[in-house]
Design a protein around this motif. Structure first.
Motif, PDB file in Angstrom:
ATOM      1  N   ARG A  31       0.828  -1.209   0.000  1.00 35.95           N
ATOM      2  CA  ARG A  31       0.000   0.000   0.000  1.00 35.95           C
ATOM      3  C   ARG A  31       0.862   1.259   0.000  1.00 35.95           C
ATOM      4  NH1 ARG A  31      -4.172   1.185   4.848  1.00 35.95           N
ATOM      5  NH2 ARG A  31      -2.178   1.469   5.917  1.00 35.95           N
ATOM      6  N   TYR A  86      -5.461   1.094  -3.739  1.00 35.87           N
ATOM      7  CA  TYR A  86      -5.168   1.536  -2.374  1.00 35.87           C
ATOM      8  C   TYR A  86      -6.354   1.214  -1.452  1.00 35.87           C
ATOM      9  CZ  TYR A  86      -3.413   4.627   1.338  1.00 35.87           C
ATOM     10  OH  TYR A  86      -2.953   5.135   2.532  1.00 35.87           O
ATOM     11  N   LYS A  87      -7.574   1.527  -1.931  1.00 30.01           N
ATOM     12  CA  LYS A  87      -8.767   1.246  -1.131  1.00 30.01           C
ATOM     13  C   LYS A  87      -8.917  -0.254  -0.886  1.00 30.01           C
ATOM     14  CE  LYS A  87     -11.438   5.189  -2.866  1.00 30.01           C
ATOM     15  NZ  LYS A  87     -12.631   5.589  -3.668  1.00 30.01           N
ATOM     16  N   THR A  90      -6.442  -1.424   1.644  1.00 26.01           N
ATOM     17  CA  THR A  90      -6.827  -0.959   2.973  1.00 26.01           C
ATOM     18  C   THR A  90      -7.885  -1.878   3.575  1.00 26.01           C
ATOM     19  OG1 THR A  90      -6.322   1.361   2.466  1.00 26.01           O
ATOM     20  CG2 THR A  90      -7.838   0.950   4.288  1.00 26.01           C
ATOM     21  N   ASP A  94      -7.434  -4.118   6.937  1.00 20.91           N
ATOM     22  CA  ASP A  94      -8.377  -4.059   8.061  1.00 20.91           C
ATOM     23  C   ASP A  94      -8.932  -5.443   8.376  1.00 20.91           C
ATOM     24  OD1 ASP A  94      -7.984  -1.355   8.198  1.00 20.91           O
ATOM     25  OD2 ASP A  94      -9.809  -0.821   7.106  1.00 20.91           O
ATOM     26  N   SER A 183      -4.167   8.708   4.926  1.00 26.18           N
ATOM     27  CA  SER A 183      -3.721   8.386   6.281  1.00 26.18           C
ATOM     28  C   SER A 183      -3.041   9.608   6.892  1.00 26.18           C
ATOM     29  CB  SER A 183      -2.753   7.202   6.247  1.00 26.18           C
ATOM     30  OG  SER A 183      -2.263   6.923   7.537  1.00 26.18           O
ATOM     31  N   ALA A 196      -7.944   8.208   9.474  1.00 25.45           N
ATOM     32  CA  ALA A 196      -8.243   8.005   8.052  1.00 25.45           C
ATOM     33  C   ALA A 196      -9.141   9.143   7.586  1.00 25.45           C
ATOM     34  CB  ALA A 196      -8.920   6.662   7.844  1.00 25.45           C
TER      35      ALA A 196
END
Length: 220
Positions: A31, A86-87, A90, A94, A183, A196
């Motif tokens: 990332r 990127y999303k 992420t 998580d 971030s 975030a």
């Protein structure tokens, strides 16, 4: 070792592969690499003095002659692709963190929480403050992200004390990141907090709804 005391890295029969600390760190590194690519592509837009939304044709419908239209269009397309990557990463991070913590809890495994290691720098570089928040509007993206007045900004996206020189860099990064997660790491009293932030239109002015001033400008 009994069967019900298998190491954390082992998966029980029929279970999905167990997420390890190394797996999560690899995802985070990937990332970070994507973030660096987005910043580099953003430099192309900056050199053409455009962002992600300005039209590439003039009022008569012809390609603008004051910018490299092909270069800008290509950079925008790649930025959008990388932002989606990127999303997605992420979300994977998580999810992996949740599974990692749950397994530690279920197995009663001791050790440093992964969240602590995620927020720790991966090198010996100690980040110095680059800015300070002196206003946060209620209902704004900054408000929903959890930013607070007097938060000292240590990093904003890919910007930190190693490459930050002026506030316009934050403005450019925000323009490139509308609708995407940024971030932000801040120092709040004695704690370091990672937030975030998702820049975007809201009922007030700007894309953040907060005011940030250079840390060097503060009379300490």
């Amino acid at each position: 070792m009994k069967e019900n005391q298998a190491p954390l890295i082992m998966a029980s029969q029929g279970e999905e592969a167990v997420v390890t600390r190394e797996d999560i760190l690899k995802l985070m590194k990937a990332r970070d690499e994507i973030d660096e690519k987005i910043v580099a592509l953003g430099g192309i837009l900056e050199s053409n003095r455009v962002g992600m939304t300005e039209p590439l044709v003039d009022q008569e419908g012809y390609p603008r002659n004051d910018i490299d239209v092909y270069q800008v269009r290509h950079a925008r397309h790649k930025i959008i692709c990388f932002q989606n990557d990127y999303k997605a990463l992420t979300k994977r991070i998580d999810s992996s963190l949740a599974k990692y913590h749950q397994r530690l809890k279920d197995q009663g495994t001791s050790g440093t929480p992964m969240a602590m290691e995620v927020d720790s720098p991966t090198s010996e570089v100690v980040l110095s403050p680059i800015a300070k928040v002196n206003l946060v509007s209620e209902g704004s993206p900054a408000f929903h992200a959890g930013l607070k007045v007097d938060d000292v900004v240590l990093s904003f996206g890919s910007l930190d004390s190693t490459n930050f020189t002026e506030l316009s860099q934050i403005g450019s990064l925000v323009q490139r990141s509308v609708g995407s997660m940024v971030s932000v790491k801040v120092k709040r009293n004695v704690q370091t907090v990672k937030l975030a932030l998702i820049p975007g239109p809201w009922s007030g002015r700007g894309l953040l709804g907060c005011n940030i001033i250079p840390y060097d400008a503060i009379d300490r």
